[in-house]
Design an enzyme around this catalytic site. Structure first.
Site, short mmCIF file in Angstrom:
data_model
loop_
_atom_site.label_atom_id
_atom_site.label_comp_id
_atom_site.label_asym_id
_atom_site.label_seq_id
_atom_site.Cartn_x
_atom_site.Cartn_y
_atom_site.Cartn_z
N SER A 113 2.30 18.58 -37.73
CA SER A 113 2.40 17.21 -37.24
C SER A 113 1.37 16.32 -37.94
CB SER A 113 2.16 17.16 -35.73
OG SER A 113 2.16 15.83 -35.25
N LYS A 142 -2.67 22.94 -33.85
CA LYS A 142 -1.83 22.92 -35.05
C LYS A 142 -2.70 23.06 -36.31
CE LYS A 142 2.05 20.26 -33.13
NZ LYS A 142 3.02 21.37 -33.16
#
Length: 225
Positions: free
Chosen positions: A114, A139
């Site tokens: 992301s 992430k």
């Protein structure tokens, strides 16, 4: 890809992963999907995907699914959690997939992350970071584990995701300052194009729709050819 090898997809039950599943089967590629539950198994099997039940958070499930006699060409992971999840798979689930991919001798690993993760944190607004900061940190850990694994990788960081049909205007860039929105179907197309692109090997790329950029910053589009 050889006819004997296949693509292993984690996250195919919804969102970008589901769009990738549809895109890959439309290209006549062999796909095996790891699913936690049977909820969408029939739908995926109808479009020609082989389903393996297992939880990415369980390393035994992941190894059982991946360490088989059939060679895996590429692992694609779109798995991720929500801020409300007690146990988010963004790092531990992807870590298990990466570690099993190393054991399986996988040729390539494509991780859908992301914008806001890693050095693209500079692109995210304070409001986004306030809501998604913990998810983005997980992430980032997954990205770092993949980079350190020795696997050939491509990390794709989409901006804000929308559910409309593909526009064909999805673009990739190495500029970490870029942010915008993109339809999930366009992310799937970009992932599919990265599969056979040597230029995308060992790259971290942000993905937006060129008509949905936030702000007017000029940037260089990454060419996959």
């Amino acid at each position: 890809m050889t006819t004997a090898s296949y693509i292993f997809l984690a996250g195919a039950s919804r969102g970008v992963g589901r769009e990738i599943a549809q895109y890959l089967t439309a290209q006549q590629l062999k796909v095996k999907a790891l699913l936690r539950t049977t909820a969408v198994a029939n739908e995926l099997e109808k479009i020609g995907i082989e389903v393996v039940l297992g939880d990415a958070l369980n390393i035994e499930d992941v190894e059982r699914a991946m360490l088989t006699d059939e060679p895996i060409h590429t692992v694609i992971s779109t798995i991720g959690g929500l801020p409300s999840d007690v146990e988010r798979p963004d790092y531990p689930g992807n870590k298990n997939l990466i570690d099993a991919a190393v054991k399986a001798g996988v040729q390539k690993f494509i991780l859908v992350s992301s914008i806001g993760a890693g050095n693209s944190v500079v692109a995210a607004s304070p409001q986004v970071l306030a809501v998604l900061g913990k998810v983005l940190a997980e992430k980032d850990k997954a990205e770092q584990h993949l980079i350190a694994s020795g696997l050939t990788y491509t990390i794709i960081r989409p901006g804000g995701l929308k559910s409309e049909p593909a526009t064909g205007n999805g673009v990739l860039t190495e500029d970490p300052h870029i942010i915008g929105s993109i339809n999930r179907a366009d992310v799937a197309q970009l992932v599919g194009r990265c599969l056979n692109s040597e230029r995308a090997n060992n790259k971290i790329l942000s993905a937006i729709d060129q008509n949905m950029q936030f702000g007017q910053r000029e940037f260089a589009e990454f060419n996959l050819q």
